[in-house]
Write a protein that holds these residues in place. Structure first.
Motif, PDB file in Angstrom:
ATOM      1  N   LYS A  93       0.818  -1.220   0.000  1.00 24.05           N
ATOM      2  CA  LYS A  93       0.000   0.000   0.000  1.00 24.05           C
ATOM      3  C   LYS A  93       0.856   1.276   0.000  1.00 24.05           C
ATOM      4  CE  LYS A  93      -3.802  -2.322   2.437  1.00 24.05           C
ATOM      5  NZ  LYS A  93      -4.431  -2.749   1.178  1.00 24.05           N
ATOM      6  N   PRO A  94       1.743   1.409  -0.987  1.00 25.87           N
ATOM      7  CA  PRO A  94       2.601   2.598  -1.005  1.00 25.87           C
ATOM      8  C   PRO A  94       1.833   3.860  -1.389  1.00 25.87           C
ATOM      9  CG  PRO A  94       2.898   1.328  -3.012  1.00 25.87           C
ATOM     10  CD  PRO A  94       1.991   0.506  -2.127  1.00 25.87           C
ATOM     11  N   ASP A  95       2.270   4.979  -0.833  1.00 24.77           N
ATOM     12  CA  ASP A  95       1.731   6.283  -1.238  1.00 24.77           C
ATOM     13  C   ASP A  95       2.321   6.707  -2.580  1.00 24.77           C
ATOM     14  OD1 ASP A  95       0.325   6.513   1.195  1.00 24.77           O
ATOM     15  OD2 ASP A  95       2.114   7.292   2.194  1.00 24.77           O
ATOM     16  N   VAL A  96       3.535   6.219  -2.869  1.00 18.17           N
ATOM     17  CA  VAL A  96       4.184   6.523  -4.143  1.00 18.17           C
ATOM     18  C   VAL A  96       5.199   5.437  -4.452  1.00 18.17           C
ATOM     19  CG1 VAL A  96       6.115   7.901  -3.212  1.00 18.17           C
ATOM     20  CG2 VAL A  96       5.240   8.401  -5.503  1.00 18.17           C
ATOM     21  N   VAL A  97       5.399   5.185  -5.737  1.00 14.88           N
ATOM     22  CA  VAL A  97       6.414   4.234  -6.191  1.00 14.88           C
ATOM     23  C   VAL A  97       7.358   4.974  -7.129  1.00 14.88           C
ATOM     24  CG1 VAL A  97       6.872   2.045  -7.353  1.00 14.88           C
ATOM     25  CG2 VAL A  97       4.729   2.351  -6.087  1.00 14.88           C
ATOM     26  N   PHE A  98       8.643   4.975  -6.784  1.00 17.85           N
ATOM     27  CA  PHE A  98       9.667   5.548  -7.651  1.00 17.85           C
ATOM     28  C   PHE A  98      10.221   4.436  -8.530  1.00 17.85           C
ATOM     29  CE2 PHE A  98      10.129   8.606  -4.007  1.00 17.85           C
ATOM     30  CZ  PHE A  98       9.713   9.741  -4.704  1.00 17.85           C
ATOM     31  N   VAL A  99      10.206   4.657  -9.851  1.00 17.31           N
ATOM     32  CA  VAL A  99      10.689   3.637 -10.783  1.00 17.31           C
ATOM     33  C   VAL A  99      11.644   4.263 -11.786  1.00 17.31           C
ATOM     34  CG1 VAL A  99       8.525   2.345 -10.615  1.00 17.31           C
ATOM     35  CG2 VAL A  99       8.843   3.980 -12.481  1.00 17.31           C
ATOM     36  N   ALA A 100      12.392   3.409 -12.485  1.00 16.20           N
ATOM     37  CA  ALA A 100      13.242   3.863 -13.581  1.00 16.20           C
ATOM     38  C   ALA A 100      12.370   4.186 -14.790  1.00 16.20           C
ATOM     39  CB  ALA A 100      14.249   2.781 -13.954  1.00 16.20           C
ATOM     40  N   VAL A 101      12.854   5.051 -15.638  1.00 14.65           N
ATOM     41  CA  VAL A 101      12.154   5.385 -16.877  1.00 14.65           C
ATOM     42  C   VAL A 101      11.929   4.125 -17.709  1.00 14.65           C
ATOM     43  CG1 VAL A 101      12.440   6.554 -19.092  1.00 14.65           C
ATOM     44  CG2 VAL A 101      12.888   7.789 -16.974  1.00 14.65           C
ATOM     45  N   SER A 102      12.895   3.221 -17.672  1.00 14.83           N
ATOM     46  CA  SER A 102      12.827   1.990 -18.459  1.00 14.83           C
ATOM     47  C   SER A 102      11.988   0.893 -17.796  1.00 14.83           C
ATOM     48  CB  SER A 102      14.237   1.464 -18.714  1.00 14.83           C
ATOM     49  OG  SER A 102      14.961   1.350 -17.491  1.00 14.83           O
ATOM     50  N   SER A 103      11.353   1.204 -16.667  1.00 20.20           N
ATOM     51  CA  SER A 103      10.555   0.199 -15.951  1.00 20.20           C
ATOM     52  C   SER A 103       9.447  -0.360 -16.835  1.00 20.20           C
ATOM     53  CB  SER A 103       9.938   0.816 -14.693  1.00 20.20           C
ATOM     54  OG  SER A 103       8.992  -0.066 -14.115  1.00 20.20           O
ATOM     55  N   MET A 114      -1.962   2.998  -8.234  1.00 24.45           N
ATOM     56  CA  MET A 114      -0.806   3.517  -7.495  1.00 24.45           C
ATOM     57  C   MET A 114      -0.236   4.762  -8.152  1.00 24.45           C
ATOM     58  SD  MET A 114       1.188   0.027  -6.331  1.00 24.45           S
ATOM     59  CE  MET A 114       0.347  -1.297  -7.188  1.00 24.45           C
ATOM     60  N   LYS A 115       0.336   5.623  -7.340  1.00 21.95           N
ATOM     61  CA  LYS A 115       0.995   6.817  -7.841  1.00 21.95           C
ATOM     62  C   LYS A 115       2.444   6.450  -8.167  1.00 21.95           C
ATOM     63  CE  LYS A 115      -1.973  10.033  -5.336  1.00 21.95           C
ATOM     64  NZ  LYS A 115      -2.627  10.577  -6.533  1.00 21.95           N
ATOM     65  N   VAL A 116       2.838   6.687  -9.408  1.00 18.59           N
ATOM     66  CA  VAL A 116       4.147   6.263  -9.904  1.00 18.59           C
ATOM     67  C   VAL A 116       4.902   7.467 -10.450  1.00 18.59           C
ATOM     68  CG1 VAL A 116       5.367   4.789 -11.557  1.00 18.59           C
ATOM     69  CG2 VAL A 116       3.249   3.978 -10.480  1.00 18.59           C
ATOM     70  N   ILE A 117       6.161   7.596 -10.041  1.00 19.01           N
ATOM     71  CA  ILE A 117       7.025   8.670 -10.539  1.00 19.01           C
ATOM     72  C   ILE A 117       8.255   8.018 -11.162  1.00 19.01           C
ATOM     73  CG2 ILE A 117       8.426  10.678  -9.911  1.00 19.01           C
ATOM     74  CD1 ILE A 117       6.458  11.228  -7.652  1.00 19.01           C
ATOM     75  N   ALA A 118       8.436   8.225 -12.470  1.00 20.65           N
ATOM     76  CA  ALA A 118       9.554   7.613 -13.212  1.00 20.65           C
ATOM     77  C   ALA A 118      10.697   8.604 -13.336  1.00 20.65           C
ATOM     78  CB  ALA A 118       9.079   7.169 -14.590  1.00 20.65           C
ATOM     79  N   LEU A 119      11.847   8.218 -12.826  1.00 15.97           N
ATOM     80  CA  LEU A 119      13.033   9.070 -12.852  1.00 15.97           C
ATOM     81  C   LEU A 119      14.247   8.214 -13.164  1.00 15.97           C
ATOM     82  CD1 LEU A 119      12.304  10.978  -9.529  1.00 15.97           C
ATOM     83  CD2 LEU A 119      12.032  11.937 -11.819  1.00 15.97           C
TER      84      LEU A 119
END
Length: 285
Positions: A93-103, A114-119
């Motif tokens: 139950k994450p508030d945000v998931v940080f992922v790679a652009v290539s995910s 889910m809220k996802v931020i790709a960096l």
């Protein structure tokens, strides 16, 4: 007067937090109603950045390669690029998931609500920008303090490189299969900051796959390589004639050093020190 002050403080405490819009490296905008308290990170450099910004305790899960700081090793490991455990992420139950652009799972995670931020930082400028983005998402002021530390550390490493090592032409093999650190990669930028040359021209991109004959013709004076990639390096056809091989100017990095060198994030100053040590030792008469 005290009554008005009390009412003002009470109102301030009960007002909802101001929502924050975060635009990621894929152009997606994610709205966070408040700084996230349950964070999943699926890229080691992003994990390290979250921790350096003082939010390590908010992490509830990381990818299998995130291993620094040591505290993250106690967290649920959520797989790698090809086998990310989406069901386990959802259960956290994450508030945000940080992922790679290539995910490959970003869209699926978003589809589950889910809220996802790709960096994905690949250069010095990217690292500086990603620090600001994650700092904004976490509600951390002055994320650039980390960047100032990195800059100071890289400058100190550069100052430690002797004159005879400056301009030394380097081939840095970052992964088996002859994948090289290009001039425009963060690793290549570090080499440049240290005053070293790079046999990989900018037009080949950040991490190109190189033909072994290209390296022979370029004839680097120094080779940098990880322990796994070093096996059989000197026996490659024609490589016995390379100046770096003939003179024994090969730096073989330990796995833990390889982690530091390969992650564009808070430990880039340490990476610069590792490269500078190599240049000092191998350039010695």
């Amino acid at each position: 007067m005290l009554k008005h002050l009390f009412l003002s403080l009470l109102l301030a405490c009960t007002l909802p937090a101001r929502a924050i819009d975060i635009r990621d490296d894929l152009g997606h905008t994610t709205t966070l109603a408040a700084p996230p308290q349950r964070i999943v990170s699926l890229l080691p450099s992003l994990t390290e950045t979250v921790c350096e910004l003082g939010a390590c305790a908010r992490l509830v899960g990381v990818d299998r390669y995130s291993n620094f700081p040591a505290s993250v090793n106690a967290l649920p490991k959520l797989g790698g690029m090809d086998d990310t455990n989406v069901e386990l992420i959802a259960s956290l139950k994450p508030d945000v998931v940080f992922v790679a652009v290539s995910s490959r799972v970003a869209d699926r995670l978003r589809g589950l609500g889910m809220k996802v931020i790709a960096l994905e930082p690949r250069s010095y400028r990217d690292v500086q920008r990603v620090l600001d983005t994650i700092g904004l998402a976490l509600g951390v002021p002055d994320a650039q303090r980390v960047w100032r530390y990195i800059e100071a550390g890289v400058a100190a490493a550069a100052a430690s490189v002797p004159a005879q090592a400056r301009g030394l032409r380097v081939y840095y093999e970052v992964a088996p299969g002859l994948y090289a650190a290009g001039t425009v990669s963060f690793m290549g930028e570090t080499l440049t900051r240290l005053g070293a040359g790079n046999i990989i021209p900018p037009d080949l991109g950040p991490f190109p796959k190189i033909n072994p004959e290209f390296v022979v013709k370029a004839n680097p004076a120094l080779i940098m390589v990880g322990a796994r990639g070093a096996q059989g390096l000197t026996e490659r056809p024609g490589w016995h004639s390379i100046d770096a091989v003939r003179r024994g100017r090969i730096c073989i990095f330990k796995p833990e050093e390889g982690d530091i060198l390969a992650r564009p994030g808070p430990r880039m100053a340490e990476a610069a020190q590792i490269m500078a040590k190599c240049l000092r030792e191998k350039a010695a008469p």
